[in-house]
Scaffold this active site. Structure first.
Site, PDB file in Angstrom:
ATOM      1  N   ASP A 275       0.745  -1.183   0.084  1.00 47.40           N
ATOM      2  CA  ASP A 275       0.042   0.022   0.039  1.00 47.40           C
ATOM      3  C   ASP A 275       0.929   1.200  -0.004  1.00 47.40           C
ATOM      4  OD1 ASP A 275      -2.492   1.398   0.501  1.00 47.40           O
ATOM      5  OD2 ASP A 275      -1.670   1.862   2.357  1.00 47.40           O
ATOM      6  N   SER A 276       0.339   2.194  -0.419  1.00 47.57           N
ATOM      7  CA  SER A 276       1.009   3.455  -0.078  1.00 47.57           C
ATOM      8  C   SER A 276       1.346   3.921   1.301  1.00 47.57           C
ATOM      9  CB  SER A 276       0.196   4.604  -0.734  1.00 47.57           C
ATOM     10  OG  SER A 276      -1.144   4.743   0.025  1.00 47.57           O
TER      11      SER A 276
ATOM     12  N   CYS B  51      -4.161  -1.102  -1.844  1.00 51.25           N
ATOM     13  CA  CYS B  51      -4.227   0.221  -2.288  1.00 51.25           C
ATOM     14  C   CYS B  51      -4.931   0.479  -3.330  1.00 51.25           C
ATOM     15  CB  CYS B  51      -2.780   0.683  -2.438  1.00 51.25           C
ATOM     16  SG  CYS B  51      -2.934   2.566  -2.780  1.00 51.25           S
TER      17      CYS B  51
ATOM     18  N   GLU C  62      -5.217   9.006  10.049  1.00 48.83           N
ATOM     19  CA  GLU C  62      -3.724   8.878  10.429  1.00 48.83           C
ATOM     20  C   GLU C  62      -3.567   9.582  11.695  1.00 48.83           C
ATOM     21  OE1 GLU C  62      -0.752   9.010   7.678  1.00 48.83           O
ATOM     22  OE2 GLU C  62      -1.892   7.810   6.357  1.00 48.83           O
TER      23      GLU C  62
ATOM     24  N   CYS D 183     -11.130   3.470  -0.423  1.00 45.00           N
ATOM     25  CA  CYS D 183      -9.680   3.896  -0.030  1.00 45.00           C
ATOM     26  C   CYS D 183      -9.418   3.030   1.349  1.00 45.00           C
ATOM     27  CB  CYS D 183      -9.754   5.306   0.189  1.00 45.00           C
ATOM     28  SG  CYS D 183      -8.388   5.944   0.981  1.00 45.00           S
TER      29      CYS D 183
ATOM     30  N   HIS E 150      -8.048   3.662   3.841  1.00 49.19           N
ATOM     31  CA  HIS E 150      -8.476   4.235   5.110  1.00 49.19           C
ATOM     32  C   HIS E 150      -9.760   4.195   5.708  1.00 49.19           C
ATOM     33  CE1 HIS E 150      -4.293   5.836   4.264  1.00 49.19           C
ATOM     34  NE2 HIS E 150      -4.170   6.509   5.484  1.00 49.19           N
TER      35      HIS E 150
HETATM   36  N1  DGL Z   1      -3.873   4.091   0.296  1.00 52.87           N
HETATM   37  C1  DGL Z   1      -4.591   4.638  -0.541  1.00 52.87           C
HETATM   38  C2  DGL Z   1      -6.062   4.266  -1.284  1.00 52.87           C
HETATM   39  O1  DGL Z   1      -6.212   3.144  -0.799  1.00 52.87           O
HETATM   40  C3  DGL Z   1      -4.870   5.998   0.361  1.00 52.87           C
HETATM   41  C4  DGL Z   1      -3.847   6.843   0.654  1.00 52.87           C
HETATM   42  C5  DGL Z   1      -2.946   7.534  -0.538  1.00 52.87           C
HETATM   43  O2  DGL Z   1      -3.324   8.717  -1.009  1.00 52.87           O
HETATM   44  O3  DGL Z   1      -1.948   7.091  -0.595  1.00 52.87           O
HETATM   45  O4  DGL Z   1      -6.299   4.910  -2.319  1.00 52.87           O
END
Ligand code: DGL
Length: 267
Positions: free
Chosen positions: A9-10, A72, A151, A183, A185
């Site tokens: 993931d990012s 992600c 976060e 997303c 999060h």
């Molecule tokens: N993990 C990213 C997603 O699911 C969200 C956070 C980001 O913008 O990197 O899209």
């Protein structure tokens, strides 16, 4: 097969997918990479996200993973299709499973999708949903401030409720009965979003269907671990291991002992 599942993931959000893998695939070893140095992906271009994703796949392959989960939504939306032919092990993203679940759940055929700017702009949820059922109308809304709120741990907070109202008031008039949390999060905001949208709206967490589909793929290919395996979980990030560890300890049902920092640019 004892090799690990590679998950990336990012940043920290993909841990909500790991949490689901732990539930549904409790005998599997997991190697997780969070690109905490380069987050967010949600405001970046396709070329950049593709370059980052390729580097991460190269890193995970050095760990001999048997499958890869792109945990992600943004990377799944913008990079997965381009990378698929380059990877000779099973690779699964979160968008297609999320779209499938939304189509299964909706009765009114009005579906909402929330995600990062890049995911919503890509239109990929709409495409996948309408490939499955062209009668479904999809209303998408980018909610960029949800990630920093999560976060910061502001899961139950007046500011979060205000932001939910600001973003989701645009979706409410469409009378959706399913809302995709597109997303990684956002599942952590399940309760306040549910409160706002009401009981008539099913919130879709793509992680659930992703873990289910991964289990099916591993089973079909004879790649599942034996049930007696005591799983190992290894965590890698590109920066900020203390913040990552604190977040992981909040999200996962285990205590994360070690988080390793790697130079992802060198892959
Ligand atoms: N993990 C990213 C997603 O699911 C969200 C956070 C980001 O913008 O990197 O899209």
């Amino acid at each position: 097969m004892n090799a690990s599942i590679g998950v990336f993931d990012s940043g920290v959000g993909g841990l909500t997918v790991v949490r689901e893998l732990m539930r549904q695939l409790p005998s599997e070893n997991v190697i997780y990479f969070g690109d905490t140095a380069r987050v967010p992906y949600g405001s970046k271009s396709k070329n950049t996200i593709l370059k980052f994703s390729r580097q991460i796949v190269r890193f995970l392959r050095t760990k001999n993973v048997k499958a890869i989960v792109v945990a992600c939504n943004t990377a799944s939306a913008l990079a997965l299709e381009d990378m698929r032919d380059e990877i000779d092990i099973p690779v699964i993203g979160v968008v297609r499973p999320g779209a499938k679940m939304a189509v299964e759940k909706t009765k009114t055929k009005h579906v909402g999708v929330i995600g990062t700017e890049a995911t919503i702009k890509s239109g990929i949820y709409t495409d996948y949903i309408r490939q499955l059922d062209e009668e479904v109308t999809v209303i998408g809304k980018a909610c960029p401030l949800f990630c920093p709120l999560v976060e910061e741990g502001l899961l139950e907070d007046r500011i979060t409720d205000d932001m939910i109202d600001r973003y989701l008031s645009e979706i409410k008039p469409y009378n959706v009965d399913s809302l995709v949390l597109g997303c990684t999060h956002y599942p952590l905001l399940f309760n306040p979003i549910k409160r706002y949208m009401g009981n008539g709206v099913t919130l879709i967490n793509p992680a659930y269907e992703t873990a289910k589909e991964l289990k099916q793929i591993l089973d079909e290919k004879g790649l599942l671990n034996s049930r007696s395996n005591i799983p190992s979980y290894d965590f890698y990030v590109s920066d900020g291991m203390d913040k990552f560890k604190a977040f992981a300890d909040r999200v996962l049902p285990i205590n994360v002992n070690t988080v390793n920092v790697i130079d992802i640019e060198s892959y």
